[in-house]
Enzyme design. Structure first.
Site, short mmCIF file in Angstrom:
data_model
loop_
_atom_site.label_atom_id
_atom_site.label_comp_id
_atom_site.label_asym_id
_atom_site.label_seq_id
_atom_site.Cartn_x
_atom_site.Cartn_y
_atom_site.Cartn_z
N LYS A 1 0.85 -1.20 0.00
CA LYS A 1 0.00 0.00 0.00
C LYS A 1 0.88 1.25 0.00
CE LYS A 1 -3.73 1.82 3.01
NZ LYS A 1 -4.57 1.49 4.16
N SER B 1 -9.31 1.82 3.11
CA SER B 1 -8.35 2.61 2.38
C SER B 1 -7.35 1.78 1.58
CB SER B 1 -7.60 3.54 3.33
OG SER B 1 -6.91 2.80 4.31
N SER B 2 -7.25 0.46 1.84
CA SER B 2 -6.29 -0.33 1.04
C SER B 2 -6.97 -0.75 -0.26
CB SER B 2 -5.83 -1.56 1.83
OG SER B 2 -5.49 -1.22 3.15
N ILE C 1 -7.52 0.58 10.28
CA ILE C 1 -7.80 1.14 11.60
C ILE C 1 -9.28 0.92 11.90
CG2 ILE C 1 -8.54 3.53 11.17
CD1 ILE C 1 -6.32 4.44 13.01
N GLY C 2 -10.11 0.99 10.86
CA GLY C 2 -11.55 0.81 11.05
C GLY C 2 -12.17 0.12 9.85
N GLY C 3 -11.41 -0.81 9.24
CA GLY C 3 -11.98 -1.58 8.13
C GLY C 3 -11.18 -1.53 6.84
N SER C 4 -10.03 -0.86 6.85
CA SER C 4 -9.30 -0.59 5.61
C SER C 4 -8.66 -1.79 4.93
CB SER C 4 -8.22 0.45 5.86
OG SER C 4 -8.79 1.72 5.72
C1 LIG Z 1 -24.34 20.40 7.91
C2 LIG Z 1 -24.74 19.32 8.83
C3 LIG Z 1 -24.24 18.04 8.36
C4 LIG Z 1 -24.62 16.99 9.31
C5 LIG Z 1 -24.01 15.72 8.90
C6 LIG Z 1 -23.31 15.14 10.03
C7 LIG Z 1 -22.77 13.82 9.68
C8 LIG Z 1 -21.89 13.33 10.76
C9 LIG Z 1 -20.78 12.62 10.11
C10 LIG Z 1 -19.97 11.84 11.06
C11 LIG Z 1 -18.79 11.35 10.33
C12 LIG Z 1 -17.95 10.48 11.16
C13 LIG Z 1 -16.96 9.93 10.30
C14 LIG Z 1 -15.94 9.12 10.97
C15 LIG Z 1 -15.20 8.54 9.86
C16 LIG Z 1 -14.24 7.56 10.28
C17 LIG Z 1 -13.83 6.81 9.06
C18 LIG Z 1 -12.84 5.79 9.44
C19 LIG Z 1 -12.30 5.12 8.22
C20 LIG Z 1 -11.20 4.21 8.62
C21 LIG Z 1 -10.57 3.63 7.43
C22 LIG Z 1 -9.27 2.96 7.82
O1 LIG Z 1 -9.25 1.91 8.42
N1 LIG Z 1 -8.15 3.61 7.47
C23 LIG Z 1 -6.82 3.12 7.74
C24 LIG Z 1 -6.00 4.15 8.35
S1 LIG Z 1 -4.41 3.57 8.68
O2 LIG Z 1 -4.52 2.29 9.42
O3 LIG Z 1 -3.71 3.35 7.43
O4 LIG Z 1 -3.75 4.58 9.48
#
Ligand SMILES: CCCCCCCCCCCCCCCCCCCCCC(=O)NCCS(=O)(=O)O
Length: 515
Positions: free
Chosen positions: A150, A225-226, A246-249
């Site tokens: 990745k 993300s992967s 981290i949360g499903g990637s």
């Molecule tokens: C104008 C009003 C709008 C109201 C709408 C509100 C909506 C509220 C949205 C809440 C969003 C919360 C989002 C949290 C998102 C977290 C996503 C996490 C994805 C993780 C993917 C992952 O595992 N990445 C890997 C990262 S790493 O391991 O490489 O570091």
């Protein structure tokens, strides 16, 4: 009357003063526009630079493949890329296939898949140099196996962009621990794969390299993300890849692309030398893990990684080798099952796959016990969202500065950018009608102080123990649950809105194709 007064006072003003004022206003506006223009130009240059670097590496790889096929016209590339990892390693070890043939066969296939799916960020041409001393790794478990990594997995001399402009032109000084160990085991990393901007998203698009597509349906995302890994492996262009989660990637792109993925417990595999857009965040821990076509390949990769070399290079990793006995055991298991966690309902196809799997396992003599994850809504909002974005998304947003926001991330970024008072106010107003959005908005404010952060960490700790106690009470060996899927339409994931650390994996029951 008031209007007349104003007009009067304006007309009374000194014309020289008025001209200076107008000139200053125009000058200020011009300066702002000029600075914006310069910023946009800088941004364009960076994007162009990253893309042309990727395109140049693709071109060089095409030439290398072409050159190899003229010197070895009888190479059976199609046959090589159809072998399973078990078969490939066997043929490499017995010498009926050379690492050079395997590498070029996969390079050719990966280039073809990349043309269709846009899943590569960089071709690692050093992989061909690695061939010259690959014989030193003859005893390695992955001797001569070409692998993909990745984008954020550090490889010496190459950027780990995380899909953001500020990380362009910051090549890794050294190979990260995972790459070092895999190389010592004889693996040959030959390609880096695409990710969503900032890594915290389940789509796979960024302003540097664009949108990756699903290998089974070009209207769909490969997940994130992967996602580049999922697309490349699912499309047949890699036999083994390294992702982060981290949360499903790892789990979500594996599900969307019809492959297998394993997210080990965090720090089971060293994270040293990997790049992230929220480094230092400790509530929800990231993990490195393998992605492949079958479960045996995941196990082989874990076995290769869990070795003395890794424990020495990163002594923070518990020195616990792969447990072959447990992996090969035929003991009847006590399986917890959870078809619906009460938060996200599985799609009908996932429910069917889940039930079919359960039936087959029951027939094979395993016992099933119902399992409900405790306080799931609380865990989602207070532990995961609030934990991931404990700084009110400041670090993530600062990583996005100086560049455009990708369309797949936009819906997520808008609420992040709202001022705290507005998030709080909206959260209160929406509580009676949209309780989940209300809780998410409140969680997006993050923590308010160091004691508040410590409380959040303590809550994660307590929840982890609560989850484990329930697991132990039911005497479970493993938990079976459906995955998110089938794959979503492009740019949908950003509109979607795990903190205990049992090691989950994704395995395809069959391929879900949706139109
Ligand atoms: C104008 C009003 C709008 C109201 C709408 C509100 C909506 C509220 C949205 C809440 C969003 C919360 C989002 C949290 C998102 C977290 C996503 C996490 C994805 C993780 C993917 C992952 O595992 N990445 C890997 C990262 S790493 O391991 O490489 O570091």
């Amino acid at each position: 009357m008031e209007r007349t007064n104003t007009e009067f006072s304006l007309s009374e003003m000194d014309p020289t003063f008025m001209s200076v004022l107008a000139a200053t206003a125009c000058g200020g506006a011009a300066l702002v526009l000029f600075m914006r223009y310069c910023n946009r130009q800088r941004m364009k240059v960076k994007i162009r630079k990253a893309r042309s670097r990727r395109d140049a590496s693709v071109q060089q790889a095409e030439q290398a493949v072409q050159q190899f096929s003229t010197t070895k016209p009888d190479a059976e590339n199609a046959r090589i890329v159809s072998l399973s990892l078990t078969e490939l390693t066997k043929r490499l070890q017995e010498g009926s296939l050379s690492p050079e043939e395997a590498l070029h066969a996969y390079m050719e296939k990966a280039l073809e898949v990349n043309k269709r799916l846009n899943c590569a960020t960089d071709i690692l041409l050093e992989s061909r140099e690695q061939l010259s001393n690959i014989e030193n790794c003859r005893d390695g478990l992955l001797y001569g196996v070409p692998i993909s990594i990745k984008d954020n997995v550090g490889y010496k001399g190459h950027d780990s962009t995380c899909g953001v402009l500020c990380k362009v032109d910051e090549p890794a000084e050294e190979d990260c621990v995972v790459v070092t160990v895999l190389k010592r085991q004889g693996a040959i990393p030959f390609i880096k794969t695409n990710i969503p901007q900032g890594l915290l998203n389940y789509d796979c698009s960024n302003p540097l390299f664009g949108q990756s597509l699903n290998p089974h349906n070009l209207q769909k995302t490969p997940g994130g993300s992967s996602g580049g890994e999922g697309a490349l492996i699912g499309g047949g262009g890699s036999i083994l890849g390294i992702g982060t989660d981290i949360g499903g990637s790892i789990r979500i792109p594996s599900s969307f692309c019809g492959i297998c993925g394993f997210k080990p417990t965090s720090n089971r595999i060293s994270l040293r030398g990997l790049s992230s857009c929220c480094r230092g965040q400790k509530s929800v821990l990231s993990a490195v893990g393998p992605m492949a076509r079958d479960v045996d390949s995941l196990a082989l990769c874990m076995k290769a990684l869990l070795c003395e070399d890794m424990f020495a290079l990163d002594p923070t990793v518990p020195p616990m080798p792969f447990d072959d006995k447990a992996y090969l055991s035929t003991k009847r298991l006590r399986i917890g099952y959870c078809e619906n966690d009460g938060y996200l309902m599985p799609s009908p196809s996932m429910s069917r796959a889940f039930r079919e799997t359960r039936e087959l396992l029951e027939k094979a003599g395993h016992t099933f016990v119902p399992f409900t994850p405790p306080r799931i809504a609380y865990a989602m909002h207070e532990l995961i969202v609030k934990g991931l974005l404990a700084d009110g998304a400041e670090t993530l947003l600062s990583n996005l500065k100086g560049g455009p926001v990708d369309p797949c991330l936009m819906a997520q970024i808008i609420p992040y950018r709202l001022p705290h008072w507005l998030k709080k106010t909206l959260s209160v107003i929406l509580r009676p009608i949209l309780p989940r959005i209300s809780a998410s908005l409140s969680a997006l404010c993050g923590v308010s102080s160091v004691p508040d952060l410590w409380r959040q960490h303590a809550s994660v700790e307590d929840y982890t123990h609560e989850f484990i106690s329930e697991w132990q009470r039911l005497k479970m060996d493993v938990l079976l649950c459906p995955m998110l899927g089938p794959a979503f339409n492009l740019n949908y994931c950003g509109k979607l809105t795990c903190t205990v650390h049992p090691p989950p994996s994704t395995v395809p029951v069959d391929l879900f194709l949706s139109v």
